[in-house]
Scaffold this active site. Structure first.
Site, PDB file in Angstrom:
ATOM      1  CG  MET A   1       0.135  -0.899  -0.011  1.00  0.00           C
ATOM      2  SD  MET A   1      -0.175  -0.140   1.638  1.00  0.00           S
ATOM      3  CE  MET A   1       0.068  -1.397   2.881  1.00  0.00           C
ATOM      4  CD  GLU A   2       2.932   0.325   4.225  1.00  0.00           C
ATOM      5  OE1 GLU A   2       2.398   1.379   3.296  1.00  0.00           O
ATOM      6  OE2 GLU A   2       2.226   0.366   5.227  1.00  0.00           O
TER       7      GLU A   2
ATOM      8  CD  GLU B   1       0.669   5.174   6.893  1.00  0.00           C
ATOM      9  OE1 GLU B   1       1.463   5.916   6.285  1.00  0.00           O
ATOM     10  OE2 GLU B   1       0.596   3.947   6.347  1.00  0.00           O
TER      11      GLU B   1
ATOM     12  CG  HIS C   1       5.705   7.408   3.731  1.00  0.00           C
ATOM     13  ND1 HIS C   1       5.100   8.383   4.886  1.00  0.00           N
ATOM     14  CD2 HIS C   1       4.804   6.667   3.711  1.00  0.00           C
ATOM     15  CE1 HIS C   1       3.992   7.658   5.101  1.00  0.00           C
ATOM     16  NE2 HIS C   1       3.713   6.597   4.593  1.00  0.00           N
ATOM     17  CD  GLU C   2       4.396   3.966   0.656  1.00  0.00           C
ATOM     18  OE1 GLU C   2       4.469   3.117   1.279  1.00  0.00           O
ATOM     19  OE2 GLU C   2       3.909   4.953   0.548  1.00  0.00           O
TER      20      GLU C   2
ATOM     21  CG  HIS D   1       5.438   2.178   5.818  1.00  0.00           C
ATOM     22  ND1 HIS D   1       4.966   2.465   7.044  1.00  0.00           N
ATOM     23  CD2 HIS D   1       4.607   3.170   4.831  1.00  0.00           C
ATOM     24  CE1 HIS D   1       3.905   3.392   6.847  1.00  0.00           C
ATOM     25  NE2 HIS D   1       3.824   3.918   5.582  1.00  0.00           N
TER      26      HIS D   1
ATOM     27  N   GLY E   1      -0.650   6.860  -3.651  1.00  0.00           N
ATOM     28  CA  GLY E   1       0.640   7.386  -4.037  1.00  0.00           C
ATOM     29  C   GLY E   1       1.671   5.959  -3.731  1.00  0.00           C
TER      30      GLY E   1
HETATM   31 ZN   LIG Z   1       2.529   4.792   4.791  1.00  0.00          ZN
END
Ligand SMILES: [Zn+2]
Length: 865
Positions: free
Chosen positions: A291-292, A347, A324-325, A328, A289
């Site tokens: 990647m940070e 995570e 979420h990203e 991070h 979905g």
């Molecule tokens: Zn993550």
């Protein structure tokens, strides 16, 4: 014998394959101040990249060789401290380069080399996506968890953070995106090429270094404050995507979500955004979905841009993905785990924080109800099995790091953190995180560091909590029992704890709320600490016997909360009659009933009746989605014979009638997608037929191109004569993925055989297409047809683990196993587990995790015929 000894000694000194914990620790102890100057050159249609690395590091002792990691295809012109190094001085051992001590020196060292590494549509650290419409290539890196050394020589471990500077030589018309802004305009290189130079990064681990290039176009967003060279400066946020997707882009919303969440996190953590830009790239065919990468988040294009009115599920997924990203950037990027055993730390926090931001920024989203419906079920599903693992997972070698990813890290970790936040209180939880981020900024830290910060902030001893919830596996199965006397008064009430799914029985620290339903329809609440194997609930003794009791109604605690038999029966009636007014408590009761069936303590027909009643009246799209999916699981996997047929028909009819009557306003598309996979009745197939052709009788339904392919797949699975041709001719443009996936629904041996072979062919399409295809291959009702592939899929699981990305192998195992609910399917998996005692621990665990649902389905069917 003697002659062999020197060879053996040498072999002992050489590193093993992959990055072992021992290698990482040894390096960490003697290596400091790492820097990479990287140059890459790329062309259109490139299948390999050439590059140059200048790696600098400080060495504290030169008594032993230095081991670098590299598994690219070629290496040349190697120098150590500017002196050419021979093949003996830089030996290739497995995926390493062993630098002889001769040319090393204490203090600063320089390693330089030209390298080559391969590029493919799938499985390589540098991936290419070929746009079938315009023939253009899009390139992007994806180096997590330890794939950087497949691209360039490096110390590929998270606690040797480095400054990266990047030079990219690419065709003049391309765009280039790195972790940092470019230094001015690109400069002319040879031929038709330009060289882009990027500013040095902050200290980053190798897995967060990234670049993307190709004919991407930029969309500029608002100015945001960033930290550049230690100062705060305003810079423009940019979004990069394929030109063909620009028209469908909801850019204002996307920029606002990023900017608002950055501001929220800055306030909450008390730490400014730590990197010099915040760009995001929408990568076609991206396997995750998102990647940070620090300063440059890569997203799966289809997670952020829609060619149809997005469903509530898609919008929620988009919001939680972005939050979420962005989280991070602090948790993971600013402070990085020392080793991937603490993967959960980044995570778990990113998901927990993501939902906290959702609750604040989108209060109408009912964030914690969604958390219960969409985050927790996946954790419970794994954590009640024999294959479960602790949140913290020890890891001997990064080559196995892929196997640490899964629902325990992504779903259980945020759930237990939510419990911890309530346990120590929101201010102490926040203070603990602030202390942690301040102390370890731009460095590495582990769970013990964060635990110490929480203990300091809260003034409480959390060692037992940590031992049981983070370091130990499994979860409690919590059950309540009570008795009453002839006068209708409660005489005793107790809460017991066992390990769900067996295993050790040391109790978990647990604080619980109870919602008590009285016979007059009123309710009351109680709070108890239930830390022991058996806890007596004094608060109920002597009071009037309740109608029902529900544990954990606010969903703060983590565990499996079972109902007593009286409460289970009564709550079925309460939910059918819509008498539970609080949506979260209703959702918790629904989950508890679901668990009761899984534990073979409630007839699945009772549960299906509840689900059907809720579907008849539910108008909240996300609750409807959760109830529908749980009810369908029950119908398709737990009922048999006439019961299964009858309920399938009733649900198909209900959904179709609701759609045609315009009753599912605002979530027609979501309901239609579910209906496609249920389509057996002629009237449903007619809807699919009309929709595929672009007409349609469903009011308010606005499908995207993928939905028309889904409708065609439903027709194909039902054996509709024109379906196969229709799939061939449907849609224009970049629709190869949808065409590929839809055609897998064909109910024929030839089609299944062709697809199965393709799944295991490294030259086949991006693996994201294949992961999305597995549910078409296993179209509902095709269990007999796909059963022969179960054993074959299991036999190839090691190949899958070695050749596919992080999330693919567990999905592969789960889709093939849980496409079945029959004793025959279970026998295949059990025979495989018995035969293959040589399976690696991680693969065996994933198999045990997935077979649990199949085993339960078989047991439920056997008990409730
Ligand atoms: Zn993550």
């Amino acid at each position: 014998m003697l002659a062999l000894i020197p060879v053996l000694l040498m072999a002992v000194q050489d590193p093993v394959s992959g990055i072992s914990l021992e290698l990482a620790r040894t390096r960490r102890a003697r290596i400091r101040h790492v820097g990479y100057e990287l140059q890459f050159e790329l062309d259109n249609s490139a299948r390999e990249t050439g590059g140059h690395v200048r790696l600098t590091f400080r060495l504290t002792d030169v008594s032993k060789p230095v081991v670098l990691d590299f598994s690219g295809t070629g290496l040349a012109n190697v120098t150590i401290n500017r002196m050419p190094a021979s093949k003996e001085e830089v030996r290739r051992v497995h995926d390493h380069l062993v630098l002889d001590t001769k040319k090393l020196r204490p203090g600063r060292n320089i390693f330089e080399a030209d390298f080559r590494s391969s590029i493919a549509p799938t499985g390589t650290p540098l991936t290419v996506y070929r746009d079938a419409t315009d023939g253009k290539d899009y390139y992007y890196t994806l180096l997590v968890p330890s794939d950087a050394h497949g691209l360039f020589p490096c110390f590929d471990q998270p606690d040797l953070k480095a400054i990266f500077t990047l030079l990219l030589t690419i065709p003049a018309k391309w765009a280039a995106i790195g972790n940092t802004p470019p230094v001015g305009a690109p400069k002319a290189a040879h031929g038709d090429k330009r060289t882009w130079e990027f500013h040095g990064t902050e200290a980053l681990p190798t897995y967060l270094f990234a670049f993307a290039c190709g004919p991407f176009v930029a969309v500029e967003g608002p100015e945001v404050e960033f930290r550049i060279g230690g100062e705060r400066k305003a810079a423009t946020m940019r979004l990069w995507l394929r030109a063909s997707k620009r028209a469908a882009l909801d850019k204002d919303r996307l920029f606002a979500m990023h900017a608002n969440s950055v501001r929220w996190y800055e306030r909450y953590f008390g730490v400014s955004y730590p990197f010099s830009q915040l760009d995001f790239v929408l990568c076609p065919g991206f396997p995750y979905g998102g990647m940070e990468h620090a300063g440059a988040i890569f997203y799966r294009e289809s997670a952020l841009v829609f060619d149809h009115e997005p469903t509530s599920v898609e919008l929620l997924r988009r919001s939680t993905l972005i939050y979420h990203e962005v989280a991070h950037q602090w948790f993971g990027n600013l402070v990085t785990m020392r080793w991937f055993d603490d993967l959960w730390l980044k995570e778990g926090f990113a998901t927990h924080m993501g939902y906290s931001v959702l609750a604040e920024l989108e209060p109408e989203s009912a964030a914690w109800l969604r958390f219960h419906q969409r985050v927790k079920p996946a954790a419970y599903r794994i954590d009640t099995t024999a294959g479960t693992v602790p949140v913290y997972q020890s890891l001997g070698n990064l080559a196995d790091a892929k196997s640490n990813y899964g629902a325990i890290v992504y779903n259980k970790a945020p759930a237990v953190l939510r419990e911890l936040e309530h346990r120590i209180g929101k201010p102490a939880f926040r203070k603990g995180m602030q202390l942690f981020l301040e102390k370890h900024a731009f460095a590495n830290a582990d769970w013990q560091d964060l635990l110490a910060a929480f203990e300091k902030a809260s003034g409480s001893d959390l060692s037992r909590w940590s031992a049981r919830w983070i370091l130990g596996p499994g979860m409690p199965q919590v059950a309540l029992s009570w008795r009453s006397d002839d006068d209708g008064k409660v005489t005793s009430c107790g809460i017991s704890q066992n390990a769900a799914g067996g295993g050790p029985t040391t109790p978990w620290p647990l604080r619980l709320d109870l919602l008590v339903g009285n016979k007059d329809g009123s309710t009351r609440s109680l709070s108890v600490t239930a830390d022991e194997a058996l806890t007596l609930v004094e608060g109920l003794t002597g009071s009037a016997a309740p109608d029902w009791i529900l544990l954990n109604p606010k969903d703060i605690a983590y565990g499996q909360f079972l109902l007593d038999d009286v409460s289970a029966a009564r709550l079925c009636d309460v939910l059918v009659a819509d008498r539970m007014k609080e949506p979260l408590a209703e959702a918790v009761a629904f989950t508890a009933l679901h668990d009761m069936v899984r534990e073979t303590r409630l007839d699945p027909r009772s549960f299906v009746r509840v689900g059907f009643a809720m579907l008849s009246r539910e108008r909240d799209p996300l609750t409807h989605s959760r109830v529908l999916s749980a009810t369908l699981t029950a119908v398709q996997r737990w009922l048999s014979g006439a019961d299964a047929q009858t309920w399938h028909g009733k649900i198909e009819t209900l959904l179709r009638d609701q759609l045609l009557a315009g009753e599912l306003k605002g979530f027609e598309l979501q309901a239609f997608r579910a209906l496609c996979r249920l389509a057996r009745d002629k009237r449903t197939l007619t809807i699919c037929h009309e929709l595929r052709d672009g007409s349609g009788s469903v009011p308010g339904l606005q499908p995207g191109i993928q939905d028309r392919f889904l409708a065609a797949a439903a027709l194909l699975a039902a054996g509709h004569p024109s379906a196969s041709k229709a799939i061939e001719s449907l849609g224009k443009g970049d629709v190869a993925k949808y065409r590929y996936q839809a055609a897998a629904a064909e109910a024929s041996v030839a089609a299944k055989e062709r697809y199965f072979a393709g799944f295991l062919d490294p030259k086949q399409p991006p693996e994201q297409w294949i992961s999305g295809c597995l549910s078409f291959f296993h179209w509902p009702g095709q269990g007999e047809l796909t059963l022969p592939y179960l054993e074959r899929a299991l036999e190839r699981v090691e190949w899958v683990k070695a050749n596919r990305r992080i999330f693919f192998m567990p999905a592969w195992i789960d889709e093939f196993i849980n496409a079945h609910s029959s004793a025959k399917g279970l026998a295949v998996v059990d025979a495989f587990l018995a035969k293959r005692d040589d399976l690696s621990v991680d693969i065996r665990r994933k198999l045990l995790q997935s077979v649990d649902a199949l085993r339960r389905a078989v047991a439920i069917k056997a008990k409730y015929r």
